[in-house]
Design a protein around this motif. Structure first.
Motif, short mmCIF file in Angstrom:
data_model
loop_
_atom_site.label_atom_id
_atom_site.label_comp_id
_atom_site.label_asym_id
_atom_site.label_seq_id
_atom_site.Cartn_x
_atom_site.Cartn_y
_atom_site.Cartn_z
N ARG A 123 10.17 -33.66 3.21
CA ARG A 123 10.55 -35.08 3.22
C ARG A 123 11.64 -35.34 4.27
O ARG A 123 11.58 -36.32 5.00
CB ARG A 123 11.01 -35.50 1.83
N PHE A 124 12.62 -34.46 4.32
CA PHE A 124 13.70 -34.60 5.30
C PHE A 124 13.13 -34.63 6.72
O PHE A 124 13.50 -35.48 7.53
CB PHE A 124 14.70 -33.44 5.14
N PHE A 125 12.24 -33.69 7.03
CA PHE A 125 11.67 -33.64 8.38
C PHE A 125 10.85 -34.88 8.69
O PHE A 125 10.90 -35.41 9.79
CB PHE A 125 10.81 -32.38 8.56
N LEU A 126 10.08 -35.35 7.73
CA LEU A 126 9.23 -36.53 7.97
C LEU A 126 10.04 -37.80 8.16
O LEU A 126 9.53 -38.77 8.72
CB LEU A 126 8.22 -36.69 6.83
N GLU A 127 11.29 -37.81 7.72
CA GLU A 127 12.15 -38.99 7.86
C GLU A 127 13.04 -38.93 9.11
O GLU A 127 13.84 -39.83 9.34
CB GLU A 127 13.01 -39.17 6.61
N LEU A 128 12.89 -37.90 9.93
CA LEU A 128 13.70 -37.79 11.14
C LEU A 128 13.37 -38.90 12.13
O LEU A 128 12.21 -39.27 12.28
CB LEU A 128 13.46 -36.43 11.83
N PRO A 129 14.39 -39.38 12.85
CA PRO A 129 14.13 -40.39 13.88
C PRO A 129 13.23 -39.85 15.01
O PRO A 129 12.43 -40.59 15.56
CB PRO A 129 15.53 -40.72 14.43
N ASP A 130 13.39 -38.56 15.34
CA ASP A 130 12.53 -37.94 16.35
C ASP A 130 11.23 -37.52 15.66
O ASP A 130 11.14 -36.44 15.07
CB ASP A 130 13.25 -36.73 16.97
N GLU A 131 10.24 -38.39 15.74
CA GLU A 131 9.00 -38.18 14.99
C GLU A 131 8.28 -36.90 15.40
O GLU A 131 7.74 -36.19 14.55
CB GLU A 131 8.07 -39.39 15.20
N ASP A 132 8.27 -36.59 16.70
CA ASP A 132 7.59 -35.37 17.15
C ASP A 132 8.23 -34.12 16.57
O ASP A 132 7.54 -33.22 16.08
CB ASP A 132 7.59 -35.30 18.68
N LEU A 133 9.57 -34.07 16.62
CA LEU A 133 10.28 -32.92 16.04
C LEU A 133 10.03 -32.86 14.54
O LEU A 133 9.76 -31.79 13.99
CB LEU A 133 11.78 -33.03 16.32
N GLY A 134 10.11 -34.00 13.88
CA GLY A 134 9.90 -34.04 12.44
C GLY A 134 8.52 -33.54 12.04
O GLY A 134 8.39 -32.75 11.09
N LEU A 135 7.50 -33.98 12.76
CA LEU A 135 6.13 -33.54 12.44
C LEU A 135 5.95 -32.05 12.69
O LEU A 135 5.29 -31.36 11.91
CB LEU A 135 5.11 -34.35 13.25
N GLU A 136 6.55 -31.54 13.79
CA GLU A 136 6.44 -30.11 14.08
C GLU A 136 7.14 -29.27 13.01
O GLU A 136 6.61 -28.28 12.51
CB GLU A 136 7.02 -29.79 15.46
N MET A 137 8.36 -29.67 12.61
CA MET A 137 9.09 -28.92 11.59
C MET A 137 8.41 -29.04 10.23
O MET A 137 8.37 -28.07 9.46
CB MET A 137 10.54 -29.40 11.52
N GLU A 138 7.84 -30.19 9.92
CA GLU A 138 7.11 -30.35 8.67
C GLU A 138 5.87 -29.46 8.67
O GLU A 138 5.53 -28.85 7.66
CB GLU A 138 6.73 -31.82 8.47
N ARG A 139 5.20 -29.34 9.82
CA ARG A 139 4.02 -28.47 9.95
C ARG A 139 4.42 -27.01 9.69
O ARG A 139 3.72 -26.28 8.98
CB ARG A 139 3.40 -28.62 11.34
N LEU A 140 5.58 -26.60 10.23
CA LEU A 140 6.04 -25.23 10.00
C LEU A 140 6.39 -25.00 8.53
O LEU A 140 6.16 -23.91 8.00
CB LEU A 140 7.26 -24.94 10.89
N THR A 141 6.91 -26.03 7.89
CA THR A 141 7.23 -25.93 6.45
C THR A 141 5.94 -25.79 5.64
O THR A 141 5.86 -24.97 4.73
CB THR A 141 8.04 -27.15 5.99
N ARG A 142 4.93 -26.58 5.98
CA ARG A 142 3.64 -26.46 5.28
C ARG A 142 3.02 -25.09 5.50
O ARG A 142 2.44 -24.50 4.59
CB ARG A 142 2.66 -27.54 5.76
N LYS A 143 3.17 -24.56 6.71
CA LYS A 143 2.65 -23.22 7.02
C LYS A 143 3.31 -22.17 6.12
O LYS A 143 2.65 -21.25 5.64
CB LYS A 143 2.92 -22.91 8.50
N LEU A 144 4.59 -22.34 5.86
CA LEU A 144 5.30 -21.44 4.94
C LEU A 144 4.77 -21.58 3.52
O LEU A 144 4.46 -20.58 2.86
CB LEU A 144 6.80 -21.72 4.97
N VAL A 145 4.64 -22.81 3.07
CA VAL A 145 4.21 -23.06 1.70
C VAL A 145 2.77 -22.61 1.47
O VAL A 145 2.47 -21.93 0.49
CB VAL A 145 4.37 -24.56 1.35
N VAL A 146 1.88 -22.96 2.38
CA VAL A 146 0.45 -22.70 2.18
C VAL A 146 0.06 -21.27 2.52
O VAL A 146 -0.69 -20.63 1.79
CB VAL A 146 -0.40 -23.70 3.01
N HIS A 147 0.58 -20.75 3.64
CA HIS A 147 0.14 -19.44 4.13
C HIS A 147 1.17 -18.33 3.98
O HIS A 147 0.88 -17.17 4.27
CB HIS A 147 -0.29 -19.54 5.59
#
Length: 126
Positions: A36-60
């Motif tokens: 949630r923190f990453f998705l609310e970042l003003p820098d949307e590209d950075l937020g999406l990339e960090m959120e993707r890395l978080t999902r990668k941790l959770v899922v894989h």
């Protein structure tokens, strides 16, 4: 590099509370707060990339090095890194007085990482 691997392959960790704290950051960490923190970042590209890395941790179960400082609250901001200030902001947000995050209950006043060497040792344990 090779020197770092040699250092950690010859390190013996003898503090059970610290070892448990390190593992708690990886296993118990509330990844939804981080996503949630990453998705609310003003820098949307950075937020999406960090959120993707978080999902990668959770899922894989794959932990990217960029996420390591976000696993444990630190005593102070560590040396400047690409995400150093962002990490400090995350922990101030989830541990702050106004936060409803369960991170306060999980960590209380406990700080696993108090220095760059602590961060390296915790990463080495993982």
């Amino acid at each position: 590099g090779v020197e770092r691997m040699d250092e950690f392959s010859t390190t013996v960790y003898v503090s059970p509370p610290w070892i448990i704290g390190v593992m708690k950051g990886l296993i118990r960490h509330n990844h939804e707060n981080l996503r949630r923190f990453f998705l609310e970042l003003p820098d949307e590209d950075l937020g999406l990339e960090m959120e993707r890395l978080t999902r990668k941790l959770v899922v894989h179960g794959v932990l990217c090095a960029a996420l390591i400082p976000f696993l444990w609250p630190a005593l102070e901001q560590l040396k400047p890194t690409p995400h150093g200030q962002l990490c400090q902001t995350y922990w101030e947000t989830v541990l702050g007085a106004a936060s409803r995050s369960d991170e306060k209950e999980v960590w209380g006043e406990q700080r696993i990482v108090a220095s760059e060497s602590d961060l390296a040792a915790a990463a080495g344990l993982l």
